[in-house]
Scaffold this active site. Structure first.
Site, PDB file in Angstrom:
ATOM      1  N   GLU A 161      17.278  76.962  28.933  1.00 13.33           N
ATOM      2  CA  GLU A 161      16.682  78.161  29.522  1.00 13.33           C
ATOM      3  C   GLU A 161      17.530  79.432  29.409  1.00 13.33           C
ATOM      4  O   GLU A 161      17.953  80.010  30.418  1.00 13.33           O
ATOM      5  CB  GLU A 161      16.350  77.913  31.000  1.00 13.33           C
ATOM      6  CG  GLU A 161      15.317  76.836  31.225  1.00 13.33           C
ATOM      7  CD  GLU A 161      14.990  76.620  32.696  1.00 13.33           C
ATOM      8  OE1 GLU A 161      13.900  76.086  32.978  1.00 13.33           O
ATOM      9  OE2 GLU A 161      15.814  76.987  33.564  1.00 13.33           O
ATOM     10  N   GLU A 369      10.953  69.522  31.109  1.00 12.13           N
ATOM     11  CA  GLU A 369      10.870  69.553  32.573  1.00 12.13           C
ATOM     12  C   GLU A 369       9.449  69.906  32.977  1.00 12.13           C
ATOM     13  O   GLU A 369       8.829  70.796  32.393  1.00 12.13           O
ATOM     14  CB  GLU A 369      11.799  70.609  33.195  1.00 12.13           C
ATOM     15  CG  GLU A 369      13.274  70.317  33.127  1.00 12.13           C
ATOM     16  CD  GLU A 369      14.108  71.420  33.787  1.00 12.13           C
ATOM     17  OE1 GLU A 369      13.575  72.136  34.674  1.00 12.13           O
ATOM     18  OE2 GLU A 369      15.277  71.574  33.415  1.00 12.13           O
TER      19      GLU A 369
END
Length: 473
Positions: A161, A369
């Site tokens: 991320e 995720e």
């Protein structure tokens, strides 16, 4: 390589390991931040967390007993190189050998992330991701990991991320260095993307088996009013949240209109060097990891002001998010939301996957995720998290529909394997399939209803999902 669909769950080192001063580990920026007065919203630390450092075999065994065939975890840079560079810690290296070997013992495929927010404090103090020197420091660290574990690991993530981490560090200001300066954000993110590309090149230089990717938090961008102004706002939001990362690691270049907007806004881009485009082009990923939680509703910005708010308290209060002259975020009042303001919308994963198929048809995706955090309670020794089951059920069903419509998805990982420290949110916001009793002496693990639901879901869907991915291997 494993030719089965990857059904797993995920954690990150700082959030689960504990053992913050054990095994030769050095200090990370999160070790220091969580012990500082800046950590004021939920002033707890990851010193112990759920103590995966001492419970890793129990946790991996429980994961396998739950029908999962894959586990995504991150390596703490400071366990491998306590000072960030130079001196290696054999204790730390050996720890991850044991973790990976334990995965293999239980027939669990490890998906290993090199960097998930926790930066060596010495590198952080020297400017962290804002300092271009970090690119070669990360390459040094990545090379050690590839050489140590490369014959045991088939799936790698360089960086987790780049977008969301830098937004928190330099937008919301709730992650260290706790400032609000988007110019510094773009610099840090650029160096993250360079570091990822250089690590990908090293992976290929070593001729290792398997695949290497980057994990991007990505969002489908929707509008509730269909007109030119809202469509432009949606495109600007797409540039801000998605394309500025995904285009670089898949196509090897920033979108030109993204660069044009940065120049228009007057940002100093002198950190972008002449050699960088070739580095990006040589470091494109084998797959794109996607952390998928919700969608965003784009609206035109109502002025030049940037106002970034975030809810880390779970009190249900609304926050404003606007990037001046780019876009603002609205909300759909008819959609259910968590106490932290996250919209519950499983259909969004289908829209996102179809967007990715259109933009990057040659690149497979792994959902690295997907999950929902909330308050969980133990009732008669059980945790009845029906809200989580409904959320995950919807997402899995929409992923399967996207695969039927031509999206290449190799795996799905629930966040998280067990309850972990949630960045800034602390321990009350629980994501795990397994409940951690933080009040017990040995941090007792209790499988939630969602753990058993996931086991049954995997058993029922394994064959159909496997049949949809064989053609890409």
């Amino acid at each position: 390589m494993n030719k089965e669909f990857l059904w797993g769950s995920a954690t990150a080192a700082y959030q689960c390991e504990g053992g913050w001063k054990e095994g030769g580990k050095g200090l990370s920026n999160w070790d220091v931040f969580c012990h500082s007065e800046k950590n004021s919203v939920n002033p707890v630390t990851g010193d112990v967390a759920c103590d995966f450092y001492h419970h890793y075999e129990e946790d991996i065994r429980m994961l396998a007993e739950g029908g999962q065939n894959a586990y995504r975890f991150s390596i703490a840079w400071t366990r491998i190189l306590p000072d960030g560079t130079g001196r290696k810690s054999q204790e730390g290296i050996d720890f991850y050998h044991r973790v990976i070997d334990t995965c293999r013992k239980y027939h669990v495929e490890p998906l290993v992330t090199l960097y998930h927010y926790d930066l060596p404090e010495s590198i952080y103090e020297a400017g962290g991701w804002e300092n271009r020197n970090i690119v070669e420091q990360f390459v040094e660290y990545a090379r050690i990991c590839f050489e140590e574990y490369g014959q045991k690991v088939n799936y790698w993530v360089t960086i987790n991320e780049p977008n969301y981490e830098t937004l928190c560090c330099y937008g919301f200001g709730n992650y260290p260095p706790n400032v609000k300066d988007l110019g510094r954000r773009w610099r840090a993110m650029h160096h993250m993307l360079l570091a990822s590309a250089r690590a990908v090149a090293v992976f290929r230089e070593l001729k290792l088996p398997g695949m290497v990717g980057l994990v991007s938090d990505s969002y489908p961008i929707a509008v509730l009013t269909d007109n030119e102004a809202h469509r432009k706002a949606a495109h600007m939001a797409d540039l801000f949240f998605n394309l500025c990362v995904n285009d670089v690691c898949v196509k090897g270049a920033y979108p030109q209109d993204f660069l044009d907007q940065l120049k228009k806004d007057g940002y100093d881009l002198s950190y972008m060097k002449e050699e960088d485009p070739s580095i990006f082009a040589d470091g494109c990923v084998d797959y794109l990891g996607i952390n998928a939680y919700n969608r965003y509703i784009a609206e035109p910005a109502d002025g030049p002001e940037t106002n970034l708010g975030v809810n880390n308290t779970g009190d249900g209060k609304k926050t404003k998010f606007q990037i001046g002259n780019w876009f603002s975020l609205g909300e759909d009042s008819e959609m259910e939301k968590t106490p932290w303001g996250m919209e519950i919308n499983p259909r969004s994963i289908y829209d996102l996957l179809m967007d990715l198929k259109r933009l990057y048809p040659q690149i497979p995706v792994i959902i690295t995720e997907n999950g929902v955090g909330n308050y969980d309670e133990v009732v008669d020794g059980q945790i009845h998290d029906q809200y989580r089951i409904a959320y995950l059920e919807g997402y899995v069903d929409w992923i399967e529909r996207a695969m039927e419509d031509g999206c290449t998805v190799l795996g799905y990982f629930v966040w998280s394997t067990m309850d972990v420290y949630s960045w800034i949110n602390g321990y009350k916001k629980r994501y795990g399939l397994v409940y951690i009793d933080y009040d017990s002496d040995d941090l007792v693990r209790i499988p939630k209803d969602s753990y058993y639901w996931y086991k049954n879901k995997i058993q029922n869907r394994r064959k159909s999902f496997n049949g949809k991915i064989h053609s890409i291997y």
